[in-house]
Design a protein around this motif. Structure first.
Motif, PDB file in Angstrom:
ATOM      1  N   GLU A 145      -1.846  -4.702 -10.839  1.00 26.59           N
ATOM      2  CA  GLU A 145      -2.479  -6.023 -10.384  1.00 26.59           C
ATOM      3  C   GLU A 145      -2.051  -7.012 -11.591  1.00 26.59           C
ATOM      4  OE1 GLU A 145      -6.579  -6.047  -9.693  1.00 26.59           O
ATOM      5  OE2 GLU A 145      -7.013  -4.723 -11.271  1.00 26.59           O
ATOM      6  N   VAL A 185      -6.507  -0.022  -6.329  1.00 26.22           N
ATOM      7  CA  VAL A 185      -5.520  -0.958  -6.636  1.00 26.22           C
ATOM      8  C   VAL A 185      -4.900  -0.362  -7.955  1.00 26.22           C
ATOM      9  CG1 VAL A 185      -4.902  -3.214  -7.274  1.00 26.22           C
ATOM     10  CG2 VAL A 185      -6.517  -2.619  -5.219  1.00 26.22           C
ATOM     11  N   SER A 211      -1.776  -0.893  -4.088  1.00 26.57           N
ATOM     12  CA  SER A 211      -2.736   0.028  -3.925  1.00 26.57           C
ATOM     13  C   SER A 211      -2.100   1.367  -3.639  1.00 26.57           C
ATOM     14  CB  SER A 211      -3.716  -0.472  -2.820  1.00 26.57           C
ATOM     15  OG  SER A 211      -4.069  -1.838  -2.992  1.00 26.57           O
ATOM     16  N   THR A 256       0.809  -1.271   0.026  1.00 31.37           N
ATOM     17  CA  THR A 256      -0.007   0.088  -0.004  1.00 31.37           C
ATOM     18  C   THR A 256       1.100   1.300   0.017  1.00 31.37           C
ATOM     19  OG1 THR A 256      -1.790  -1.127   1.191  1.00 31.37           O
ATOM     20  CG2 THR A 256      -1.810   1.249   1.255  1.00 31.37           C
TER      21      THR A 256
END
Length: 1037
Positions: free
Chosen positions: A1019, A1016, A1001, A973
């Motif tokens: 990915e 996000v 994220s 994050t």
């Protein structure tokens, strides 16, 4: 328009030239008379006597001959030689005025006449000042020393054409005892009436004068018809008819002078219904005159109103109907140069702190600085996101901002009353996400309205040094913007003596203004703008007028025996003649010091190079001391040591057990006569004890209590020192704020070695640590000159060799103080000329010029000489003449501040202490609009950041490329930087290739990302994302 002596119909003249809807105060319906006479005098009178024994304008050589012509008749002319005469420019101050000349009358008596012309061309030699009178002189005079008074007192039958002065109101600047409670002046004026005519130089009054004075120079005397009733009647008529203006036409009565005089307070000092009406007339209306040469002059009487000095120069004067608008305010914020810290960030926090003017809307009228500051900073920096926070506390002063004491009662943002106001509330504000605190990038400080005359300069320096000691961003401290405050108060007369308060505001705001300029702080000069908007003049733009120069005076080396320039003023220019060559003068004294403000130790200091023997070929150095002084005291300091210790000056004995209660900036001025303690005269004719004081004074623990043979020193900045059984006068001491304010210290040993440095550490009242080591031989209880205070850098680069023996007549020394600047120059002996005007024009050499820290309000400039005796003659004196610098006001006093008078109200807000919406529009907004608040937009450094561990990372502004390549895979994050760059892409890359398993994220620190609170962004294996901040929200691009 008629001249003196003309009779005309004021209504016809004025209605033909001016808007008909103005109420004309000197119309027959009201009948005000413009007959005020005024001058500077050398006076003699006896304490507790009602008689002015003698008041003369000039004593010196002159000639009177009947070689002039007036109205076809042979009349007298009066000429003055170059070396000593009462006028230096072709002004008409004396034209139309009654004049008395001793020796030129019948049988050698006194001639009384009227001046009808003045001929003087100051730049043409050998023309001398020549007056033409309206009558011939019975006894001509050839170059004889005589006394002159212009204007003189008149009997009605003396030949001047003027009516008797008996019954006129008279105002005398130095007619009462020193006022021990006065914060600005020590001698109070007298306002009374003339009871009897004695001679052209002498009258008897309706009340007694105080203080015996003999040939005492520089006293201002005014006498006039009291037009108070006429002004009240005209003003009430204007208000009743919905008009906003009064007009004073002038020159409509026999012997008109163009000046309307009237009383302010009653003699009793009580504020009655009539005073309330006058207050309303002054506060509700604009006052105009018909043009140049017409003036109004209000007098008040403070000596029977305990504790206050009423300054008539601050009263509302009528302003010429065609006065120009105020010029634009100077831009004293230099954009990116003034705001370096703001220029390095894209998201900034600005804190505005100060008194109740910085508490948003204290009176419920839409006032307060916060919205204005936020608006203009954001407008000038559209590419930045700026959050403005208020940290103002009502009723506060600079000393409280700098204090280490806990904040007391205050606004709701004070959650912990044990915390320090500046260090823990101003310099620590909550971050936007509520997680912890940050240091603001800009601090705006607006204080001084509550300090007034108690403003403590050492606390100002302490507060600003503390702000500069912390880091806000990119290694830089917060940018500090200083803001002066406007004079507040309902109007000029009230039960609270608002005129006293006005002087106090002037005292404080001038210091803040000068401190900002002298030390390079950006300045928002609300105070000057407020002065111009309401009163039509600025303390920064005063013009000067020539006044009679005083005769030679002896200055002795004793501390406390200075001599004054003789005139009360704010700005001045004085030319001093030293009489002896430079080597003799500067070799015979240590320093020549000239007072800069009402604070006695605020001075310009001139001294010859201390390393040169006896001043021979000495270089003249100059610096401005804001406060402090020189004390000769036993001192100990080792060679190459930073530890300075003083034992203090030898005790001079007890002061008879008198409690020391003083009021700044006058400080305790006392004569030490054995065990006796007597008040001095604050106007400069007094003994001066540096550093003693209370309230606003830097309370040097010079006054100590003797208890059981131990010296107990008082608290710092103590408003009311505790009376002891016996008070003692000791040597110079130190206080803890010397370290935080970086107080200057100058050490000069008996061999002439000198070190100038600053105090950086405080041990106790006798010992401090200095920044630079003493490089000379060790001092061990040596009696040396130790100067402690705050003073500017000497201007060595412009120094002038002043010790010259090439002309025995001496030198001219020129000192000019204007606004917040000072200038010193010298005319050396080789360029000496008997006519000072010509010598100055052709031979002036500049020694020093620069910004100085000084305090506001009128004072009497005073000269001190230390280290030897010297005779100095002021040969040319100019003082400020505010009336010549008037501009057109835009707000009445009540429009600016509202009113405390229940019979009148305004819909603009304001509660007499907090300004109205009109004030915000006319004063606050223009002051901020004039400033260049545009900071730089610096491109941030482009860092490549590699994350090798952790699941959470708080990004920095410079993290423009982030590579996520952790040894142990896990989701990551990223939290956006608190201060992101605007419009510049941030790149995030999965450098490990497991983005599909461990996504990345992004959480904005404020705002949204693609309209979501969290997203996000990566990915896929080796995926990447480009993010950009638009100043409010984040977007993937």
């Amino acid at each position: 328009m008629g001249g003196p002596g003309a009779v005309s119909d004021a209504s016809a003249i004025c209605h033909g030239r001016f808007p008909i809807n103005l109420i004309h105060v000197d119309d027959p319906a009201y009948g005000a008379i413009d007959d005020l006479l005024s001058g500077f005098y050398q006076v003699t009178w006896t304490d507790d006597s009602p008689v002015i024994t003698r008041a003369v304008t000039f004593v010196g050589p002159l000639s009177v001959a009947n070689d002039g012509v007036f109205e076809g008749r042979s009349v007298a002319t009066v000429t003055f030689p170059h070396a000593h005469h009462p006028v230096h420019r072709d002004r008409v101050d004396w034209v139309g005025k009654p004049i008395a000349i001793s020796g030129a009358g019948e049988a050698g008596g006194t001639l009384v006449a009227r001046v009808v012309a003045l001929n003087y061309l100051p730049h043409t030699n050998p023309v001398t000042p020549t007056l033409t009178l309206n009558v011939a002189a019975p006894t001509p005079i050839d170059a004889s020393s005589q006394a002159v008074a212009c204007p003189c007192f008149t009997s009605g039958t003396d030949g001047s054409g003027f009516p008797s002065c008996v019954g006129k109101s008279i105002w005398i600047s130095d007619g009462a005892f020193a006022n021990a409670h006065s914060p600005v002046y020590g001698a109070a004026p007298v306002l009374t009436t003339i009871a009897a005519y004695e001679t052209p130089f002498s009258v008897s009054l309706s009340r007694s004068l105080r203080r015996t004075l003999v040939d005492y120079p520089g006293v201002r005397i005014k006498w006039f018809t009291d037009n108070r009733d006429a002004v009240l009647e005209a003003g009430n008529a204007a208000i009743a008819n919905g008009r906003r203006e009064l007009l004073f036409c002038g020159f409509s009565h026999p012997c008109s002078t163009g000046v309307f005089g009237f009383r302010g307070y009653k003699q009793s000092g009580m504020f009655d219904a009539s005073d309330a009406q006058l207050s309303r007339v002054v506060g509700s209306l604009f006052w105009w005159t018909s043009g140049a040469g017409v003036e109004t002059d209000m007098m008040s009487v403070p000596d029977e109103y305990p504790g206050f000095w009423s300054d008539q120069t601050y009263m509302r004067q009528a302003i010429s109907w065609d006065a120009p608008p105020a010029p634009p305010l100077p831009d004293e914020v230099a954009g990116s140069d003034s705001l370096p810290c703001l220029g390095t960030v894209s998201n900034a926090v600005v804190v505005i702190t100060g008194d109740s003017w910085q508490v948003e809307d204290p009176a419920g009228n839409g006032t307060g600085h916060l919205g204005v500051v936020a608006s203009w900073l954001q407008r000038r920096n559209k590419q930045k996101r700026i959050r403005t926070v208020t940290r103002g506390i009502g009723g506060t002063m600079w000393s409280q901002l700098a204090s280490l004491r806990p904040v007391g009662n205050g606004p709701r943002w004070i959650t912990d009353r044990t915390k320090n106001w500046l260090s823990e509330y101003v310099l620590q504000v909550p971050s936007i996400d509520g997680e912890g605190t940050i240091v603001p990038h800009v601090v705006v400080i607006a204080l001084g309205a509550n300090d007034k005359d108690k403003l403590n300069p050492i606390q100002v320096a302490t507060a600003l040094n503390r702000i500069r000691s912390v880091v806000a961003a990119n290694g830089l401290p917060p940018d500090a913007i200083l803001c002066t405050e406007g004079v507040k108060g309902a109007e000029l007369w009230s039960a609270g003596a608002e005129d006293y308060a006005l002087l106090g505001f002037d005292y404080a705001s001038t210091f803040v203004r000068s401190f900002a300029r002298a030390n390079g702080f950006p300045l928002i000069d609300v105070g000057a703008r407020a002065q111009e908007a309401m009163y039509g003049w600025s303390p920064d733009r005063l013009l000067r007028r020539t006044v009679p120069a005083l005769g030679p005076m002896l200055a002795t080396p004793n501390v406390g025996t200075p001599f004054p320039a003789g005139y009360r003023c704010r700005d001045f220019r004085v030319v001093l003649h030293t009489h002896v060559p430079g080597q003799a003068f500067w070799g015979g004294i240590t320093t020549l010091e000239i007072q800069l403000s009402p604070r006695p130790d605020n001075r310009l200091v001139l001294t010859a190079d201390p390393g040169v023997t006896n001043g021979h070929d000495g270089i003249l150095h100059c610096y401005a001391r804001s406060w402090g002084g020189i004390i000769t005291t036993p001192t100990t300091i080792g060679q190459n040591s930073h530890s300075l210790r003083t034992s203090g000056q030898a005790d001079l004995g007890p002061l008879g057990g008198h409690p020391l209660t003083t009021s700044p900036p006058a400080c305790t001025l006392a004569r030490f006569e054995g065990a006796n303690f007597t008040p001095g005269d604050v106007l400069g004719r007094c003994y001066y004890s540096p550093g003693i004081g209370a309230g606003g004074w830097d309370y040097r623990t010079l006054i100590t209590g003797q208890i059981t043979n131990e010296i107990i020193f008082g608290a710092e900045s103590n408003d009311s020192p505790t009376p002891r059984t016996a008070n003692w006068f000791g040597g110079w001491m130190f206080i803890s704020q010397d370290a935080t304010a970086a107080t200057n210290v100058r050490i000069t040993d008996p061999a002439g070695n000198m070190l100038r440095t600053t105090i950086v550490g405080f041990t106790d009242f006798r010992q401090v640590t200095i920044a630079d080591a003493w490089p000379h031989p060790t001092l061990q209880q040596d009696q040396i000159a130790l100067e402690v205070g705050r003073f500017g850098a000497p201007a060595f680069e412009n120094a002038v060799a002043v010790a010259r023996d090439d002309h025995e007549a001496g030198q001219y020394l020129i000192v000019e103080v204007s606004g917040t600047r000072a200038r010193v120059s010298v005319v050396l002996g080789a360029d000496y000329d008997p006519d000072p005007r010509r010598a100055i024009l052709k031979g002036q050499q500049q020694v020093w010029e620069g910004e100085v820290e000084r305090f506001g309000a009128p004072f009497v400039p005073t000269v001190w000489v230390t280290g030897g005796a010297a005779t100095i003659t002021p040969v040319w004196v100019e003082i400020d003449e505010r009336r010549r610098a008037y501009t057109r006001p835009t707000l009445t006093v009540r429009e600016a501040y509202g009113t405390g008078d229940g019979s009148a109200s305004f819909d603009l807000g304001g509660d007499t202490s907090h300004y109205s919406r009109a004030f915000r529009r006319e004063v606050i907004e223009p002051a901020w609009r004039a400033a260049d608040l545009t900071a730089a937009t610096a491109a941030p450094p482009r860092n490549v950041t590699r994350l090798v561990e952790g699941s959470h990372y708080s990004m920095q502004q410079a993290d423009l490329t982030i590579l996520v390549n952790k040894a142990e895979g896990s989701a990551t994050t990223l939290e956006a930087p608190y201060d992101p760059a605007v419009g510049i892409p941030y790149v995030v890359k999965d450098a490990r290739g497991d983005g599909d398993i461990h996504p990345i994220s992004f959480i904005p620190s404020f705002g949204m990302i693609d309209d979501e609170p969290m997203k996000v962004i990566v990915e896929t294996p080796y995926g990447s994302a480009r993010l950009m901040f638009d100043g409010a929200n984040w977007w993937t691009i």
